[in-house]
Scaffold this active site. Structure first.
Site, PDB file in Angstrom:
ATOM      1  N   GLU A   1       0.812  -1.216   0.000  1.00 57.45           N
ATOM      2  CA  GLU A   1       0.000   0.000   0.000  1.00 57.45           C
ATOM      3  C   GLU A   1       0.847   1.269   0.000  1.00 57.45           C
ATOM      4  OE1 GLU A   1      -2.987  -0.280   3.068  1.00 57.45           O
ATOM      5  OE2 GLU A   1      -4.171  -1.671   1.833  1.00 57.45           O
TER       6      GLU A   1
ATOM      7  N   VAL B   1      -3.102 -11.228   0.774  1.00 58.10           N
ATOM      8  CA  VAL B   1      -2.601 -12.517   0.308  1.00 58.10           C
ATOM      9  C   VAL B   1      -1.302 -12.232  -0.424  1.00 58.10           C
ATOM     10  CG1 VAL B   1      -3.042 -14.478  -1.218  1.00 58.10           C
ATOM     11  CG2 VAL B   1      -4.925 -13.492   0.125  1.00 58.10           C
TER      12      VAL B   1
ATOM     13  N   GLY C   1      -7.660 -17.987  -5.345  1.00 60.58           N
ATOM     14  CA  GLY C   1      -8.945 -18.056  -4.658  1.00 60.58           C
ATOM     15  C   GLY C   1      -8.866 -17.808  -3.166  1.00 60.58           C
TER      16      GLY C   1
ATOM     17  N   GLY D   1      -8.096 -14.995  -1.466  1.00 55.83           N
ATOM     18  CA  GLY D   1      -8.747 -13.750  -1.066  1.00 55.83           C
ATOM     19  C   GLY D   1     -10.254 -13.927  -0.983  1.00 55.83           C
TER      20      GLY D   1
ATOM     21  N   ASN E   1      -6.169   0.498  -5.912  1.00 57.67           N
ATOM     22  CA  ASN E   1      -5.972  -0.937  -5.734  1.00 57.67           C
ATOM     23  C   ASN E   1      -6.767  -1.721  -6.783  1.00 57.67           C
ATOM     24  OD1 ASN E   1      -5.957  -3.641  -4.811  1.00 57.67           O
ATOM     25  ND2 ASN E   1      -5.748  -2.960  -2.693  1.00 57.67           N
TER      26      ASN E   1
ATOM     27  N   TYR F   1     -13.694  -6.961  -5.872  1.00 55.76           N
ATOM     28  CA  TYR F   1     -14.750  -6.742  -4.880  1.00 55.76           C
ATOM     29  C   TYR F   1     -16.089  -6.460  -5.557  1.00 55.76           C
ATOM     30  CZ  TYR F   1     -10.811  -6.280  -1.638  1.00 55.76           C
ATOM     31  OH  TYR F   1      -9.672  -6.487  -0.894  1.00 55.76           O
TER      32      TYR F   1
END
Length: 160
Positions: free
Chosen positions: A28, A89, A97, A99, A126, A132
């Site tokens: 990040e 992750v 898979g 996450g 991100n 999401y």
């Protein structure tokens, strides 16, 4: 069916989780902002009155991902929810898979406990935002996160 690579965090996972937190800070673009210690995380997760909870992703005996979360509360819904503080992750395991499996485990926590929401924040840049959205997550664009830390936090506290 639950993914057998995902489980609740245990005391012997704490050191690996701290390492993952530092890797997340690096990802990040804020490596100097992470100051977490193993003892701090252990106390938060396993102290006398834990307020933090977690899951890990384990592959071949190695913790390669984690999710740490705590309860929040919706006055409008009248029930608790989960706020996902961190989900990470390792790059070598992304696309496997894990996450999604970590998020599914938290969704299962919500459903099993009657919690109304699973919420988290994600940086605008991100690439996981598309992941999401594909899960059905809705960006709360009309809400702005606010935060007090350090000197401003102490200054406001002095007014109490």
């Amino acid at each position: 069916m639950p993914d057998d690579r995902i489980r609740r965090i245990r005391p012997d996972d704490v050191e690996a989780a701290v390492q993952l937190a530092y890797e997340l800070a690096e990802y990040e673009r804020a490596p100097d902002e992470c100051h977490l210690t193993t003892s701090q995380l252990h106390e938060a997760l396993f102290g006398a009155a834990p307020k933090l909870f977690g899951h890990v992703a384990e592959v071949d005996g190695e913790v390669v991902g984690f999710a740490v979360w705590f309860l929040n509360y919706s006055t409008w819904r009248g029930v608790h929810g989960i706020y996902l503080e961190d989900l990470f992750v390792r790059a070598s395991q992304r696309g496997s898979g894990l996450g999604k499996a970590l998020l599914a485990a938290l969704a299962a926590e919500c459903v099993a406990n009657g919690y109304a929401r699973l919420e988290w924040s994600v940086l605008d840049w991100n690439p996981a935002t598309e992941f999401y959205k594909a899960l059905g997550a809705v960006a709360m664009d009309e809400w702005t996160v606010n935060r007090l830390t350090d000197a401003p936090l102490r200054a406001l506290a002095e007014q109490a």
